[in-house]
Design a protein around this motif. Structure first.
Motif, mmCIF file in Angstrom:
data_model
loop_
_atom_site.group_PDB
_atom_site.id
_atom_site.type_symbol
_atom_site.label_atom_id
_atom_site.label_comp_id
_atom_site.label_asym_id
_atom_site.label_seq_id
_atom_site.Cartn_x
_atom_site.Cartn_y
_atom_site.Cartn_z
ATOM 1 N N PRO A 9 -51.835 -16.925 -52.009
ATOM 2 C CA PRO A 9 -51.444 -18.342 -51.860
ATOM 3 C C PRO A 9 -49.941 -18.582 -52.016
ATOM 4 O O PRO A 9 -49.384 -19.444 -51.340
ATOM 5 C CB PRO A 9 -52.218 -19.051 -52.978
ATOM 6 N N ILE A 10 -49.289 -17.822 -52.869
ATOM 7 C CA ILE A 10 -47.840 -17.996 -53.076
ATOM 8 C C ILE A 10 -47.051 -17.341 -51.954
ATOM 9 O O ILE A 10 -46.141 -17.932 -51.379
ATOM 10 C CB ILE A 10 -47.413 -17.422 -54.448
ATOM 11 N N LEU A 11 -47.419 -16.106 -51.600
ATOM 12 C CA LEU A 11 -46.634 -15.342 -50.635
ATOM 13 C C LEU A 11 -46.889 -15.763 -49.195
ATOM 14 O O LEU A 11 -45.990 -15.641 -48.353
ATOM 15 C CB LEU A 11 -46.884 -13.850 -50.827
ATOM 16 N N ASP A 12 -48.077 -16.269 -48.885
ATOM 17 C CA ASP A 12 -48.370 -16.741 -47.524
ATOM 18 C C ASP A 12 -47.474 -17.906 -47.109
ATOM 19 O O ASP A 12 -47.261 -18.139 -45.930
ATOM 20 C CB ASP A 12 -49.836 -17.174 -47.397
ATOM 21 N N LYS A 13 -46.968 -18.646 -48.076
ATOM 22 C CA LYS A 13 -46.143 -19.828 -47.784
ATOM 23 C C LYS A 13 -44.725 -19.466 -47.363
ATOM 24 O O LYS A 13 -44.009 -20.300 -46.825
ATOM 25 C CB LYS A 13 -46.059 -20.727 -49.019
ATOM 26 N N LEU A 14 -44.297 -18.241 -47.645
ATOM 27 C CA LEU A 14 -42.910 -17.852 -47.365
ATOM 28 C C LEU A 14 -42.710 -17.592 -45.879
ATOM 29 O O LEU A 14 -43.432 -16.800 -45.275
ATOM 30 C CB LEU A 14 -42.537 -16.608 -48.177
ATOM 31 N N ASN A 15 -41.721 -18.272 -45.303
ATOM 32 C CA ASN A 15 -41.394 -18.099 -43.894
ATOM 33 C C ASN A 15 -39.874 -17.955 -43.804
ATOM 34 O O ASN A 15 -39.157 -18.911 -44.076
ATOM 35 C CB ASN A 15 -41.893 -19.308 -43.092
ATOM 36 N N SER A 16 -39.391 -16.760 -43.449
ATOM 37 C CA SER A 16 -37.953 -16.462 -43.470
ATOM 38 C C SER A 16 -37.331 -16.980 -44.767
ATOM 39 O O SER A 16 -36.428 -17.819 -44.746
ATOM 40 C CB SER A 16 -37.244 -17.076 -42.268
ATOM 41 N N PRO A 17 -37.828 -16.493 -45.914
ATOM 42 C CA PRO A 17 -37.386 -17.052 -47.193
ATOM 43 C C PRO A 17 -35.912 -16.792 -47.486
ATOM 44 O O PRO A 17 -35.359 -15.767 -47.119
ATOM 45 C CB PRO A 17 -38.264 -16.331 -48.217
#
Length: 186
Positions: A9-17
């Protein structure tokens, strides 16, 4: 719930962080040694054993447990990321590298349990566990590491290694993507 399900849930949200978003995500995971222990294995004759915990097109999360053998100076290709010391104390040595020259050691820092430090894109460093400590580290990189460059200071050479090779000189020819002869620094 498995660790990979816990981090999703935390890592799926990262997009070109950004650098900060990556750091905040690693801290938000709040992973402790007890959760990692079942995943750790002997590093045998290598500097560390690594286990991929999560990967998508944007990021990868790895855990590493260290053997007490120093890894080779290396960069993380086109990736940047954060390293968190979960257990023990790390010795992190940072280098300066000029085009086609040998890396020049700049400084070493001890990073104790709970510390988090940045690994910049194309930044060269090496790590080891401080004497007498059982080092376990978490690594969160963006994008997933490709084209890692490993340096052999004895032979004045470097090579880009395959994705299945760690921060050590490859043992198998198939792990050497490209070898480069370096010049001694001035």
């Amino acid at each position: 719930m498995s660790l990979s399900e816990q981090v999703k849930p935390i890592l799926d949200k990262l997009n070109s962080p950004t650098k900060l978003e990556l750091r905040e995500a690693l801290l938000a995971l709040d992973i402790n040694l007890e959760e990692l222990k079942p995943l750790l294995q002997s590093a045998e004759d290598k500097p560390y054993y690594r286990k991929l915990l999560y990967q998508n097109d944007e990021i990868e999360l790895l855990v590493m447990n260290w053997s007490g053998i120093e890894c080779a100076p290396h960069n993380h290709g086109h990736s940047y990321g954060w390293i968190q010391v979960v257990n023990g104390t790390a010795i992190n040595t940072v280098y300066e590298v000029k085009e086609n020259q040998m890396p020049k050691e700049l400084f070493s820092q001890y990073q104790g349990e709970g510390r988090i430090f940045f690994a910049p894109k194309k930044g060269v460093h090496k790590m080891n566990s401080a004497e007498g400590t059982s080092l376990v580290t978490l690594h969160l990189y963006s994008p997933p590491i490709k084209e890692m460059m490993v340096y052999d200071l004895k032979t004045c050479a470097a090579c880009i290694v395959s994705d299945d090779c760690g921060a050590w000189w490859p043992e198998h020819l198939r792990q050497k993507v490209r070898e480069i002869q370096l010049k001694k620094g001035e």
